[in-house]
Design an enzyme around this catalytic site. Sequence first.
Site, PDB file in Angstrom:
ATOM      1  N   LYS A  67       0.839  -1.210   0.000  1.00 53.38           N
ATOM      2  CA  LYS A  67       0.000   0.000   0.000  1.00 53.38           C
ATOM      3  C   LYS A  67       0.870   1.255   0.000  1.00 53.38           C
ATOM      4  CE  LYS A  67      -2.983   2.747   3.009  1.00 53.38           C
ATOM      5  NZ  LYS A  67      -2.069   3.888   2.940  1.00 53.38           N
ATOM      6  N   LEU A 102      -4.624   0.136   7.071  1.00 55.37           N
ATOM      7  CA  LEU A 102      -3.455   0.966   7.315  1.00 55.37           C
ATOM      8  C   LEU A 102      -3.907   2.403   7.123  1.00 55.37           C
ATOM      9  CD1 LEU A 102      -0.547  -0.869   5.416  1.00 55.37           C
ATOM     10  CD2 LEU A 102      -0.944  -0.780   7.879  1.00 55.37           C
ATOM     11  N   ASP A 103      -3.426   3.309   7.954  1.00 52.13           N
ATOM     12  CA  ASP A 103      -3.831   4.701   7.870  1.00 52.13           C
ATOM     13  C   ASP A 103      -3.517   5.288   6.495  1.00 52.13           C
ATOM     14  OD1 ASP A 103      -4.547   4.574  10.557  1.00 52.13           O
ATOM     15  OD2 ASP A 103      -2.532   5.151  11.196  1.00 52.13           O
ATOM     16  N   TYR A 104      -4.208   6.352   6.169  1.00 55.14           N
ATOM     17  CA  TYR A 104      -4.015   7.077   4.901  1.00 55.14           C
ATOM     18  C   TYR A 104      -2.547   7.402   4.655  1.00 55.14           C
ATOM     19  CZ  TYR A 104      -4.645  10.893   1.500  1.00 55.14           C
ATOM     20  OH  TYR A 104      -4.571  11.699   0.398  1.00 55.14           O
ATOM     21  N   THR A 106       0.081   5.936   6.091  1.00 50.14           N
ATOM     22  CA  THR A 106       0.962   4.811   6.404  1.00 50.14           C
ATOM     23  C   THR A 106       1.062   3.909   5.179  1.00 50.14           C
ATOM     24  OG1 THR A 106       0.378   4.816   8.755  1.00 50.14           O
ATOM     25  CG2 THR A 106       1.297   2.776   7.875  1.00 50.14           C
TER      26      THR A 106
END
Length: 244
Positions: A67, A102-104, A106
Amino acid sequence: MERLQKVIAYAGVASRRKAEQLILEGKVKVNGKVVKELGTKVSSSDTIEVNGIKLEKEDKVYFLLYKPRGVISAVTDDKGRKTVTDIFKKHVHQRIFPVGRLDYDTSGLLLLTNDGEFAYQMTHPKFKIDKTYVARVKGVPTIDGLKKLQRGIKLEDGKTAPAKVSMTSFDEKAGKAICEITIHEGRNRQVRRMFEAIGTPVVKLKRERFAFLDLAGLKPGEYRELSKHEVKLLRVLAETGKID
């Protein structure tokens, strides 16, 4: 067995909230009978119809994505931002969803699938699947601070489980450090909040490993399908806590 509204949502027919509404309105049938109970559980052998249309059972698929930062870990986004499923649209026809998130801001290893049972095993804390992150932090953590993370640290939503933490490099003069941390929980922005709690906020965060899986051979935005053996090993790890 899965909750009916969850199965409908995983099939991509509607969001879970909309699926609940459809059930309450009597628009869902299980094995030919209208079901209006939200607690109803169904198995893979049950026939489900929504608005008279039968849910088709898709082949189960499992993907490992690197990602990139600036992408949402979701199927859709009401703000129109790019989501992780957008990366797959041209080549994957199954209705997949991210396993956890997963955070934006990260990057790193994220699994996607259309298998709800598998996703549950990979994300529920009771299965204790390790996730390893590399964090670049502002400031240099103290030994006491790292020990607090190792023991478990109090956050606003409760104390974290013990973590494996090490500082791989630091620059006292520049006021920065790089740490590796392994956790098996998946609370919202957990790693960032843990380091913030010891006074060294995260500047950049990447998930390097998920159980025994890593990002070898992939660049940000690239993905690969998990092998049947990898999926089997992940299930064994969740069920037994170890793999031979």
